[in-house]
Design a protein around this motif. Sequence first.
Motif, PDB file in Angstrom:
ATOM      1  N   VAL A  26       0.856  -1.173   0.000  1.00 25.97           N
ATOM      2  CA  VAL A  26       0.000   0.000   0.000  1.00 25.97           C
ATOM      3  C   VAL A  26       0.896   1.227   0.000  1.00 25.97           C
ATOM      4  O   VAL A  26       1.791   1.339   0.844  1.00 25.97           O
ATOM      5  CB  VAL A  26      -0.924   0.001   1.241  1.00 25.97           C
ATOM      6  CG1 VAL A  26      -1.750   1.267   1.296  1.00 25.97           C
ATOM      7  CG2 VAL A  26      -1.805  -1.226   1.245  1.00 25.97           C
ATOM      8  N   ILE A  28       1.493   4.900   0.917  1.00 21.55           N
ATOM      9  CA  ILE A  28       0.957   5.875   1.864  1.00 21.55           C
ATOM     10  C   ILE A  28       1.661   7.196   1.606  1.00 21.55           C
ATOM     11  O   ILE A  28       2.858   7.338   1.864  1.00 21.55           O
ATOM     12  CB  ILE A  28       1.139   5.399   3.321  1.00 21.55           C
ATOM     13  CG1 ILE A  28       0.451   4.044   3.511  1.00 21.55           C
ATOM     14  CG2 ILE A  28       0.577   6.439   4.289  1.00 21.55           C
ATOM     15  CD1 ILE A  28       0.605   3.436   4.872  1.00 21.55           C
ATOM     16  N   ALA A  32      -0.880  11.240   4.910  1.00 21.62           N
ATOM     17  CA  ALA A  32      -2.037  10.343   4.807  1.00 21.62           C
ATOM     18  C   ALA A  32      -2.119   9.389   5.993  1.00 21.62           C
ATOM     19  O   ALA A  32      -1.119   9.093   6.652  1.00 21.62           O
ATOM     20  CB  ALA A  32      -1.961   9.542   3.516  1.00 21.62           C
ATOM     21  N   GLN A  34      -3.717   5.531   6.896  1.00 19.79           N
ATOM     22  CA  GLN A  34      -4.245   4.288   6.324  1.00 19.79           C
ATOM     23  C   GLN A  34      -4.590   3.346   7.467  1.00 19.79           C
ATOM     24  O   GLN A  34      -3.801   3.177   8.399  1.00 19.79           O
ATOM     25  CB  GLN A  34      -3.195   3.640   5.417  1.00 19.79           C
ATOM     26  CG  GLN A  34      -3.642   2.365   4.753  1.00 19.79           C
ATOM     27  CD  GLN A  34      -4.656   2.603   3.661  1.00 19.79           C
ATOM     28  OE1 GLN A  34      -4.552   3.539   2.889  1.00 19.79           O
ATOM     29  NE2 GLN A  34      -5.662   1.749   3.605  1.00 19.79           N
ATOM     30  N   SER A  35      -5.768   2.723   7.399  1.00 14.26           N
ATOM     31  CA  SER A  35      -6.209   1.789   8.441  1.00 14.26           C
ATOM     32  C   SER A  35      -6.258   0.376   7.885  1.00 14.26           C
ATOM     33  O   SER A  35      -6.659   0.160   6.741  1.00 14.26           O
ATOM     34  CB  SER A  35      -7.592   2.181   8.963  1.00 14.26           C
ATOM     35  OG  SER A  35      -7.536   3.436   9.575  1.00 14.26           O
ATOM     36  N   PHE A  36      -5.861  -0.589   8.734  1.00 16.23           N
ATOM     37  CA  PHE A  36      -5.858  -2.002   8.376  1.00 16.23           C
ATOM     38  C   PHE A  36      -6.633  -2.758   9.455  1.00 16.23           C
ATOM     39  O   PHE A  36      -6.083  -3.031  10.531  1.00 16.23           O
ATOM     40  CB  PHE A  36      -4.429  -2.543   8.303  1.00 16.23           C
ATOM     41  CG  PHE A  36      -3.547  -1.844   7.302  1.00 16.23           C
ATOM     42  CD1 PHE A  36      -3.448  -2.299   5.999  1.00 16.23           C
ATOM     43  CD2 PHE A  36      -2.806  -0.734   7.673  1.00 16.23           C
ATOM     44  CE1 PHE A  36      -2.626  -1.659   5.079  1.00 16.23           C
ATOM     45  CE2 PHE A  36      -1.982  -0.085   6.768  1.00 16.23           C
ATOM     46  CZ  PHE A  36      -1.895  -0.552   5.466  1.00 16.23           C
ATOM     47  N   CYS A  58       6.997   7.705  10.423  1.00 13.46           N
ATOM     48  CA  CYS A  58       5.629   7.210  10.552  1.00 13.46           C
ATOM     49  C   CYS A  58       5.225   7.044  12.008  1.00 13.46           C
ATOM     50  O   CYS A  58       6.061   6.997  12.913  1.00 13.46           O
ATOM     51  CB  CYS A  58       5.467   5.891   9.814  1.00 13.46           C
ATOM     52  SG  CYS A  58       6.438   4.551  10.492  1.00 13.46           S
ATOM     53  N   ARG A  99      -3.527   1.461  12.559  1.00  6.55           N
ATOM     54  CA  ARG A  99      -3.605   2.736  11.840  1.00  6.55           C
ATOM     55  C   ARG A  99      -2.192   3.263  11.643  1.00  6.55           C
ATOM     56  O   ARG A  99      -1.435   3.406  12.594  1.00  6.55           O
ATOM     57  CB  ARG A  99      -4.453   3.731  12.629  1.00  6.55           C
ATOM     58  CG  ARG A  99      -4.635   5.043  11.907  1.00  6.55           C
ATOM     59  CD  ARG A  99      -5.715   5.889  12.509  1.00  6.55           C
ATOM     60  NE  ARG A  99      -5.413   6.266  13.872  1.00  6.55           N
ATOM     61  CZ  ARG A  99      -6.271   6.894  14.682  1.00  6.55           C
ATOM     62  NH1 ARG A  99      -7.481   7.187  14.257  1.00  6.55           N
ATOM     63  NH2 ARG A  99      -5.919   7.206  15.896  1.00  6.55           N
ATOM     64  N   THR A 101       0.152   6.365  10.041  1.00  5.97           N
ATOM     65  CA  THR A 101       0.160   7.755   9.605  1.00  5.97           C
ATOM     66  C   THR A 101       1.540   8.090   9.068  1.00  5.97           C
ATOM     67  O   THR A 101       2.544   7.853   9.743  1.00  5.97           O
ATOM     68  CB  THR A 101      -0.163   8.702  10.783  1.00  5.97           C
ATOM     69  OG1 THR A 101      -1.398   8.310  11.366  1.00  5.97           O
ATOM     70  CG2 THR A 101      -0.243  10.144  10.323  1.00  5.97           C
ATOM     71  N   ASN A 102       1.588   8.641   7.852  1.00  4.41           N
ATOM     72  CA  ASN A 102       2.839   9.131   7.292  1.00  4.41           C
ATOM     73  C   ASN A 102       3.010  10.556   7.806  1.00  4.41           C
ATOM     74  O   ASN A 102       2.238  11.445   7.459  1.00  4.41           O
ATOM     75  CB  ASN A 102       2.808   9.102   5.764  1.00  4.41           C
ATOM     76  CG  ASN A 102       4.136   9.498   5.152  1.00  4.41           C
ATOM     77  OD1 ASN A 102       4.973  10.139   5.776  1.00  4.41           O
ATOM     78  ND2 ASN A 102       4.316   9.121   3.897  1.00  4.41           N
TER      79      ASN A 102
END
Length: 135
Positions: A26, A28, A32, A34-36, A58, A99, A101-102
């Motif tokens: 993925v 990122i 952004a 992104q949740s997994f 991150c 979760r 986060t970049n």
Amino acid sequence: IVEADPEKANLIDYASNEIEMLAKKVLIQGGAIQSFPFSADVESVAVYMKTDGRNLKCHIEILQGPNNNKQTVEYYASDGYKRPLFTVIKTPGSGNVLRVTNQNTVEYPFHAWVVPYEIQSNYSPYDAVEGGLVK
């Protein structure tokens, strides 16, 4: 100063190569989130992140339902290709979401691979779930 164990380094190289080949990566972007999500039978997840040579910054959180303390990891590397992040995080109970986060700007994206690492063998989807724990 701690001397690196070559045997452990080889295992990490092997695991990260397997994740890259078998799991979906993925992208990122900077800034952004992104949740997994993971099912209740997943006991831990493997997280692997790397860049194309740019820095990697991150923030990783494990969210385990409302009103629970979060597990967090913050990571920074000046070169995310030479020093990627590979870690295994415990995710006991149900309703877990990882979760990512970049924390960099948009010019610094990274690739992430997040896969189940340990799966509970005696789990049944019909088990009662009370307070986030499978009973």
